[in-house]
Write a protein that holds these residues in place. Structure first.
Motif, mmCIF file in Angstrom:
data_model
loop_
_atom_site.group_PDB
_atom_site.id
_atom_site.type_symbol
_atom_site.label_atom_id
_atom_site.label_comp_id
_atom_site.label_asym_id
_atom_site.label_seq_id
_atom_site.Cartn_x
_atom_site.Cartn_y
_atom_site.Cartn_z
ATOM 1 N N THR A 104 -14.584 11.771 37.396
ATOM 2 C CA THR A 104 -14.578 11.621 38.852
ATOM 3 C C THR A 104 -15.181 12.859 39.517
ATOM 4 O O THR A 104 -15.934 12.761 40.478
ATOM 5 N N SER A 220 -6.532 4.728 39.243
ATOM 6 C CA SER A 220 -7.652 5.672 39.242
ATOM 7 C C SER A 220 -8.052 6.122 37.845
ATOM 8 O O SER A 220 -9.201 6.446 37.617
ATOM 9 N N ASP A 250 -18.064 5.378 37.448
ATOM 10 C CA ASP A 250 -16.981 6.235 36.967
ATOM 11 C C ASP A 250 -16.103 5.334 36.089
ATOM 12 O O ASP A 250 -15.353 4.506 36.592
HETATM 13 MG MG MG Z 1 -11.108 9.832 37.383
#
Ligand code: MG
Ligand code: ADP
Length: 801
Positions: A104, A220, A250
């Motif tokens: 990220t 996430s 990502d």
């Molecule tokens: Mg990440």
């Protein structure tokens, strides 16, 4: 066509504790291919490889060691891909690595500093800069942002994201057309005309992702995110359109499921994620084998979406993010192995050019008409008969498309036929008049509509009463939480007083809230707007604030008590330092922007003066020439030359400052978005904490028993009927999601005895159940505070009845 294998790069994440760092070396001899060598200590090697190898070597296009800056990553990895996207080729950059290895950070950027911004914001910046420079084409840019979690796709830019949980959102699904092209249903495309707009969309998506995340679904780290920039370009007047898609991906953490060792939901997710990465691996293995005819793209959503990026029409780049701490060595090796296989895949990127059939038809029609007109002129045949129905329709169509065409160079071509020219003028006049009349009537009907809307918006007294009744219940809970907090605060203050060594100024600093009332950002924004006109683009700010308003605006719905609690929560939160720091930087940048704006204004004025002086000097010279009856002096005028040199210098200065101001503006925008995101995060954590406190209180409070008692007592049908309706009350939905039913539900349902029951419920309230501090002064303060609040609410309730 560009044939190319997938480019692989490695990036080593900085280790915080050097002594825990594994042993590795990077060999970057100019003549050789860069190699990353990882040494595995024997004891570790025993654990997971059979052949007891100690040293592993992997080749990459380039290897970025710990100190590599985001700027360098962008320049070497992303810029070439962005360039080819601008030229009309598809591009993909994906980050692969275990959780925490910096995927990220590399793709989107760090949450704290502007310099930490990652590939997406830098690419957007670069693309929009190039688009501005190139005036030979008409470009359009669209953005989409897809999240794939547990094999389901979600649109991160869906406005419903704010109100719904992930599971309730419409799923993005894959459709395949007859040519086997992939289309994504339910994924929205948003046009972005400026860098700011695109950046806003990125932050909106990230914030939505954060909001949807709960401790149970840590999306996430377990989901894949695909940020796509869709570019299309065409030369004015040409029927050829170029399209390119740039995916910035990502991926989910690549750690193996066996290592996670967790049960329940997490295991399912880990399995899923590994499953989808496993399918990715399968596709990659299949592609790297020479004579494989079947590539299992369809096994997972991600491989379907990225089909072109893998072995297709795309220029693809992989960044292997590696965290070389001792405990991560085996994961790092598996990441590198994956990269080696990826490097074998060959892609064939083609220029995505398309002829727009509508544009071709229009062009041919135009040609035919022109030929007809020419023929009429050549044969000298003047037409007197009226235009046919078909000709009239054709003309009106031409007018409509002429009016709609954004291309400033478009022309309304009807040829040399005067009948047609006259008709066009008539039709345009009619359109203009219709518009005027329509404009007037729509204004009046809007006013009417508004009136009606407002009429509907007044809630009935009954509803208002119920709402207040509900608020009263919530406040009880709040009061209890606040009393607890007060107790803790008091203890803190006492401790602080007993600590004479504590730095008072430091204490005061921590006391100030990170976002004092009066919203300093607003005043800063006004400051910036005093910069010159060219720099004023408040629309981006408005856009941003409207996008994020609902989230950061959550506070507006908070009661005073909760706001107080929020202030304290914020003050003690670790992120408040970052927010505070960013606020300081932001202040500085605003001051810089303001000063720069003033200098730019000065430079502009100076340029104006110099131009005037030069003109005057010119006129003087000419006048002199005439009066002395001489030819213009053949010698160059030194004064004028000096003035011109000054003018050039000022122009250069102006340009430099202006470029700087533009960069400052982007930085300010980025910092504000970072701060907004941090605020939403803080808010989210506060809500979770508040809910926990409320639950704890309920569990501990003796009032729970009385609540149970009431709950079990027979309820009137009205009460039963009312509750679900109240629960669906939208404005309170947030508070309700978090706050469990209050401990003291007053029997409000009996209309006839409202007053009595309200008073009962208040006096009945076992004050002893409110945890008091034991200090008589503080306790009486708290009680007075509670009483005052109850009085206000009671009055409101009764007033409404
Ligand atoms: Mg990440
Ligand atoms: P991932 O997305 O792979 O799970 P993150 O990008 O979230 O990992 O990185 C984990 C943490 O490490 C974050 O706090 C991030 O800011 C930090 N980090 C990662 N890479 C770097 C880097 N190159 N320099 C500084 N900090 C980094």
């Amino acid at each position: 066509m560009v044939k190319q294998t997938i480019q692989i790069f490695a990036r080593v994440k900085p280790t915080v504790r050097k002594h825990q760092q594994g042993i590795y070396s990077i060999d970057e001899d100019e003549k050789l291919i860069p190699t990353l060598e990882i040494i595995v200590p024997r004891d570790l090697a025993d654990g997971f490889v059979n052949n007891k190898r100690e040293s592993y070597k992997f080749k990459f296009q380039r290897i970025f060691d710990q100190a590599a800056k985001q700027e360098a990553i962008f320049e070497s990895i992303a810029k070439p891909v962005a360039e080819s996207a601008l030229a009309g080729y598809n591009g993909t950059i994906f980050a692969y690595g275990q959780t925490g290895s910096g995927k990220t950070f590399t793709i989107t950027g760090g949450a704290e500093r502007y310099t930490d911004r990652g590939i997406i914001p830098r690419t957007l910046s670069y693309i929009f800069e190039q688009l501005q420079k190139d005036s030979s084409k008409i470009y359009t840019t669209h953005i989409s942002y897809l999240e794939i979690y547990n094999e389901c796709g979600y649109d991160l830019l869906d406005p419903r994201h704010e109100a719904s949980s992930l599971e309730d959102l419409p799923k993005v699904t894959i459709l395949e057309d007859t040519d086997q092209n992939i289309h994504l249903k339910n994924l929205s495309l948003h046009q972005a005309t400026t860098e700011e707009e695109a950046l806003n969309l990125l932050f909106l998506g990230d914030t939505n992702r954060m909001i949807a995340e709960t401790p149970m679904n840590q999306a996430s780290t377990r989901s894949h995110c695909i940020f796509t920039i869709h570019l299309s370009s065409k030369e004015p007047g040409s029927a050829t359109v170029r399209h390119a898609k740039l995916h910035l991906v990502d991926l989910a953490g690549s750690e193996r499921v066996a290592k996670t060792g967790v049960g329940g939901q997490l295991l399912t997710e880990a399995k899923y994620i590994n499953l989808s990465l496993h399918y990715l691996e399968q596709v990659i293995v299949a592609l790297s084998e020479k004579h494989r005819s079947h590539i299992p793209y369809r096994n997972s959503m991600m491989t379907s979406v990225l089909r072109d990026s893998l072995g297709g029409n795309c220029m693809t780049t992989m960044i292997a993010t590696i965290s070389l701490e001792k405990r991560n060595v085996d994961e790092s090796i598996s990441t590198c192995r994956f990269a080696q296989r990826v490097a074998l895949i060959k892609n064939e990127a083609v220029l995505n050019e398309e002829i727009d059939p509508r544009l071709v038809i229009t062009r041919l029609q135009k040609e035919i008409q022109e030929l007809k007109d020419e023929l009429a002129i050549v044969t000298g045949e003047q037409r007197t008969e009226g235009l046919t129905e078909a000709e009239l329709i054709q003309l009106e169509k031409l007018i409509t498309s002429f009016l709609e065409d954004q291309d400033p160079e478009s022309r309304l071509e009807v040829g040399a036929d005067m009948r047609k020219i006259h008709h066009c003028f008539h039709h345009l006049k009619k359109l203009l008049n219709d518009k005027k009349i329509l404009g007037k009537s729509s204004v009046s009907s809007e006013i009417k509509d508004q009136d009606q809307d407002q009429g509907c918006q007044y809630p009935s007294k009954e509803e208002e009463y119920k709402k207040l009744q509900d608020i009263l219940k919530q406040r009880d809970n709040e009061i209890n939480i606040l009393v607890n907090m007060l107790k803790k605060e008091k203890k803190k203050t006492q401790d602080a007083l007993h600590l004479p060594s504590m730095d008072r100024s430091e204490f005061r600093r921590t006391q100030t809230s990170p976002f004092p009332p009066g919203n300093p950002e607003e005043s800063q924004r006004t400051l910036l707007s005093s910069a010159p006109r060219q720099a004023q683009d408040t629309s981006a700010f408005q856009h941003r604030s409207s996008l994020l308003h609902k989230k950061t605006g959550m506070r507006e719905e908070m009661s005073l008590g909760r706001q107080e609690a929020f202030e304290i929560f914020k003050r003690d939160h670790a992120d408040s330092i970052t927010i505070e720091d960013n606020k300081q930087i932001l202040k500085q940048r605003f001051a810089e922007a303001k000063a720069l704006g003033e200098s730019i204004n000065e430079a502009r004025n100076k340029i104006g003066h110099l131009k005037e002086e030069i003109t005057q000097r010119h006129m003087q010279q000419v006048a002199l020439g005439i009066s002395e009856n001489m030819a213009a002096p053949s010698l160059p005028d030194l004064l004028e030359e000096k003035l011109r040199a000054q003018l050039e210098e000022e122009k250069r200065r102006y340009k430099t400052m202006f470029t700087h101001l533009k960069a400052l503006k982007v930085e300010i925008e980025h910092l504000q978005l970072l701060m907004d995101k941090a605020k939403v995060k803080l808010q989210k954590e506060f809500e979770a904490w508040w809910a926990e406190e409320a639950t704890n209180l309920q569990a501990n409070s003796p009032a729970v028993n009385s609540f149970d008692h009431i709950k079990s007592s027979p309820q009137t049908p009205e009460f039963q009927h009312e509750r679900p309706r109240l629960l669906s009350n939208k404005s309170d939905v947030n508070a309700r999601k978090i706050l469990p039913s209050p401990p003291y539900p007053a029997p409000f349902n009996q209309k006839s005895s409202t007053r009595a029951s309200l008073e009962d419920s208040i006096s009945e309230r076992p004050t002893s159940s409110i945890p008091l501090t034991g200090d008589s002064q503080t306790d009486s303060d708290i009680l007075a505070f509670i009483k005052a609040r109850q009085n206000i609410l009671q009055k409101k309730c009764l007033g409404n009845k």
